[in-house]
Design a protein around this motif. Structure first.
Motif, PDB file in Angstrom:
ATOM      1  N   LYS A  35       6.781 -17.925  16.340  1.00 40.63           N
ATOM      2  CA  LYS A  35       5.954 -18.781  16.704  1.00 40.63           C
ATOM      3  C   LYS A  35       4.893 -19.302  16.300  1.00 40.63           C
ATOM      4  CE  LYS A  35       7.974 -23.652  18.445  1.00 40.63           C
ATOM      5  NZ  LYS A  35       8.425 -24.446  19.452  1.00 40.63           N
ATOM      6  N   ALA A  36       4.637 -18.456  18.248  1.00 44.23           N
ATOM      7  CA  ALA A  36       2.733 -18.210  18.598  1.00 44.23           C
ATOM      8  C   ALA A  36       2.156 -17.675  17.131  1.00 44.23           C
ATOM      9  CB  ALA A  36       3.384 -17.607  19.700  1.00 44.23           C
ATOM     10  N   THR A  37       2.425 -17.073  16.215  1.00 42.40           N
ATOM     11  CA  THR A  37       1.424 -17.044  15.281  1.00 42.40           C
ATOM     12  C   THR A  37       1.335 -18.117  14.455  1.00 42.40           C
ATOM     13  OG1 THR A  37       2.951 -15.041  14.390  1.00 42.40           O
ATOM     14  CG2 THR A  37       1.157 -14.532  16.112  1.00 42.40           C
ATOM     15  N   GLY A  38       2.127 -19.164  14.135  1.00 40.94           N
ATOM     16  CA  GLY A  38       2.201 -19.904  13.186  1.00 40.94           C
ATOM     17  C   GLY A  38       3.177 -19.485  11.904  1.00 40.94           C
ATOM     18  N   LEU A  39       3.442 -18.113  11.983  1.00 41.70           N
ATOM     19  CA  LEU A  39       4.579 -17.460  10.914  1.00 41.70           C
ATOM     20  C   LEU A  39       5.810 -18.053  10.398  1.00 41.70           C
ATOM     21  CD1 LEU A  39       3.754 -13.347  10.807  1.00 41.70           C
ATOM     22  CD2 LEU A  39       2.538 -15.480   9.847  1.00 41.70           C
ATOM     23  N   GLY A  54       4.020 -11.693   3.939  1.00 45.65           N
ATOM     24  CA  GLY A  54       3.062 -10.461   3.908  1.00 45.65           C
ATOM     25  C   GLY A  54       1.398 -10.992   4.341  1.00 45.65           C
ATOM     26  N   GLU A  55       2.491 -11.186   5.557  1.00 45.81           N
ATOM     27  CA  GLU A  55       1.244 -11.204   6.984  1.00 45.81           C
ATOM     28  C   GLU A  55       1.979  -9.668   7.776  1.00 45.81           C
ATOM     29  OE1 GLU A  55      -1.331 -12.296   7.398  1.00 45.81           O
ATOM     30  OE2 GLU A  55      -0.783 -14.681   5.947  1.00 45.81           O
ATOM     31  N   THR A  56       1.361  -9.227   8.735  1.00 45.48           N
ATOM     32  CA  THR A  56       1.412  -7.994   9.364  1.00 45.48           C
ATOM     33  C   THR A  56       0.630  -8.563  10.735  1.00 45.48           C
ATOM     34  OG1 THR A  56       0.821  -6.359   7.969  1.00 45.48           O
ATOM     35  CG2 THR A  56       0.548  -5.788  10.146  1.00 45.48           C
ATOM     36  N   VAL A  57       1.443  -8.505  11.894  1.00 44.11           N
ATOM     37  CA  VAL A  57       0.774  -8.718  13.177  1.00 44.11           C
ATOM     38  C   VAL A  57       1.103  -7.933  14.212  1.00 44.11           C
ATOM     39  CG1 VAL A  57       0.918 -10.205  15.458  1.00 44.11           C
ATOM     40  CG2 VAL A  57       1.805 -11.445  12.885  1.00 44.11           C
ATOM     41  N   ASP A  58      -0.208  -7.116  14.807  1.00 41.66           N
ATOM     42  CA  ASP A  58      -0.633  -5.857  15.617  1.00 41.66           C
ATOM     43  C   ASP A  58      -0.863  -6.994  17.045  1.00 41.66           C
ATOM     44  OD1 ASP A  58      -0.704  -4.125  13.336  1.00 41.66           O
ATOM     45  OD2 ASP A  58      -2.789  -4.927  13.363  1.00 41.66           O
ATOM     46  N   LEU A  59       0.648  -6.239  17.987  1.00 44.80           N
ATOM     47  CA  LEU A  59       0.644  -6.321  18.856  1.00 44.80           C
ATOM     48  C   LEU A  59      -0.635  -6.020  20.258  1.00 44.80           C
ATOM     49  CD1 LEU A  59       4.101  -6.873  18.954  1.00 44.80           C
ATOM     50  CD2 LEU A  59       2.434  -8.485  19.770  1.00 44.80           C
ATOM     51  N   VAL A  60      -1.240  -6.420  20.470  1.00 45.40           N
ATOM     52  CA  VAL A  60      -2.229  -5.596  21.354  1.00 45.40           C
ATOM     53  C   VAL A  60      -2.022  -5.883  22.808  1.00 45.40           C
ATOM     54  CG1 VAL A  60      -4.278  -5.187  19.368  1.00 45.40           C
ATOM     55  CG2 VAL A  60      -4.237  -7.203  21.310  1.00 45.40           C
TER      56      VAL A  60
END
Length: 71
Positions: free
Chosen positions: A19-23, A63-69
């Protein structure tokens, strides 16, 4: 496309991340996507809605990748 997402605190829950990333438009949409097995955490399908994700992990969805930092 890769999204870098800064984790505040120790972790973020998988449904909250989507939700936070808008995906996903809503928590309900996130829960449905996770339950259907469409979300991968570190290249493995994860069906835990409230999985605790920490910096260094990667989430793939639609199709999106989220890298957590770390923040």
């Amino acid at each position: 496309m890769t999204i870098r997402f800064a984790v505040r605190g120790d972790y973020i829950q998988l449904d909250q991340l989507l939700k936070a990333t808008g995906l996903c438009e809503s928590g309900g949409a996130a829960h449905a996507a996770i339950a259907e097995g469409r979300v991968r955490v570190d290249a493995v399908v994860d069906t835990r809605k409230r999985a605790k994700l920490r910096p260094g992990q990667t989430v793939s969805f639609a199709g999106e990748t989220v890298d957590l930092v770390a923040e």
